[in-house]
Design a protein around this motif. Sequence first.
Motif, PDB file in Angstrom:
ATOM      1  N   TYR A  77     -13.969   0.723  36.748  1.00 60.97           N
ATOM      2  CA  TYR A  77     -14.587  -0.359  37.517  1.00 60.97           C
ATOM      3  C   TYR A  77     -15.308   0.211  38.738  1.00 60.97           C
ATOM      4  O   TYR A  77     -14.908   1.234  39.289  1.00 60.97           O
ATOM      5  N   PHE A 104     -16.823  -7.350  43.055  1.00 61.69           N
ATOM      6  CA  PHE A 104     -16.887  -6.692  41.752  1.00 61.69           C
ATOM      7  C   PHE A 104     -18.337  -6.391  41.387  1.00 61.69           C
ATOM      8  O   PHE A 104     -19.231  -7.211  41.588  1.00 61.69           O
ATOM      9  N   GLU A 150     -18.182  -5.998  31.440  1.00 68.34           N
ATOM     10  CA  GLU A 150     -18.520  -7.149  32.278  1.00 68.34           C
ATOM     11  C   GLU A 150     -19.304  -6.652  33.487  1.00 68.34           C
ATOM     12  O   GLU A 150     -19.064  -5.555  33.970  1.00 68.34           O
ATOM     13  N   LYS A 151     -20.241  -7.459  33.948  1.00 66.78           N
ATOM     14  CA  LYS A 151     -20.960  -7.120  35.172  1.00 66.78           C
ATOM     15  C   LYS A 151     -21.205  -8.375  35.981  1.00 66.78           C
ATOM     16  O   LYS A 151     -21.272  -9.482  35.443  1.00 66.78           O
ATOM     17  N   SER A 152     -21.342  -8.187  37.289  1.00 68.13           N
ATOM     18  CA  SER A 152     -21.568  -9.329  38.167  1.00 68.13           C
ATOM     19  C   SER A 152     -23.070  -9.528  38.377  1.00 68.13           C
ATOM     20  O   SER A 152     -23.892  -8.707  37.969  1.00 68.13           O
ATOM     21  N   GLU A 153     -23.376 -10.610  39.060  1.00 64.55           N
ATOM     22  CA  GLU A 153     -24.780 -10.924  39.357  1.00 64.55           C
ATOM     23  C   GLU A 153     -25.383  -9.880  40.309  1.00 64.55           C
ATOM     24  O   GLU A 153     -26.600  -9.745  40.396  1.00 64.55           O
ATOM     25  N   ARG A 187     -12.122  -9.011  36.057  1.00 61.90           N
ATOM     26  CA  ARG A 187     -12.458  -8.572  37.399  1.00 61.90           C
ATOM     27  C   ARG A 187     -11.453  -9.114  38.392  1.00 61.90           C
ATOM     28  O   ARG A 187     -10.837 -10.155  38.185  1.00 61.90           O
ATOM     29  N   LEU A 188     -11.329  -8.405  39.496  1.00 64.73           N
ATOM     30  CA  LEU A 188     -10.524  -8.869  40.622  1.00 64.73           C
ATOM     31  C   LEU A 188     -11.420  -9.688  41.541  1.00 64.73           C
ATOM     32  O   LEU A 188     -12.544  -9.278  41.854  1.00 64.73           O
ATOM     33  N   PHE A 239     -11.442 -10.853  45.250  1.00 63.77           N
ATOM     34  CA  PHE A 239     -10.765 -10.586  46.510  1.00 63.77           C
ATOM     35  C   PHE A 239     -11.046 -11.660  47.538  1.00 63.77           C
ATOM     36  O   PHE A 239     -12.133 -12.249  47.575  1.00 63.77           O
TER      37      PHE A 239
END
Lengths: 115, 111
Positions: free
Chosen positions: A33, A45, A56-59, B98-99, B101
């Motif tokens: 990660y 994240f 998985e990926k964030s915006e 995912r974490l 926070f």
Amino acid sequence: EPEVTQTPSHQVTQMGQEVILRCVPISNHLYFYWYRQILGQKVEFLVSFYNNEISEKSEIFDDQFSVERPDGSNFTLKIRSTKLEDSAMYFCASWSVRDRGRGYTFGSGTRLTVV
Amino acid sequence: SQQGEEDPQALSIQEGENATMNCSYKTSINNLQWYRQNSGRGLVHLILIRSNEREKHSGRLRVTLDTSKKSSSLLITASRAADTASYFCATVGSTLGRLYFGRGTQLTVWP
């Protein structure tokens, strides 16, 4: 106690330059990660990676970001053309199913400063 | 958003006192984790509590979880100056997810 190692600890780069942040996860871990923490803000994240692909990926993780596991030990985060707002602490983490019931192991971070 | 939010933002106590930090979240979770961060350093995992658990202990740490109220608390007993750090709760929606926070509680323990 096994550790996640990140290098460099601090990097200063000019806006528009490419940077590569490096991580050596714990050797028997398979889940990796990247997170970042802008000064004074939450830890966010970015991306998770398993079996040689992004799971998985964030915006936040847009086209200027990429991750790679170039060999059996390193896990890298590349930022193609850095912006001022990319200045942050970047954390790598790893995990194993054998650690079920325990949290992720984080590295000490790379402080990226874009000037 | 699933993100945890800690309360208070800052806590200042004397050595020997207990420190209690709270965390609230918004959606269902698989587990909730507490991390510690010394200034400018990495995140250190302290304790994980699963959604079907109500209380967990680890040394001087005691964590509770109330899924009906979507809240958790971290109690550090007999605090020491070395406990001075930021403490974050992080929620996880699925085992490998995912974490999320919170902003953290800055704990200062005075000798």
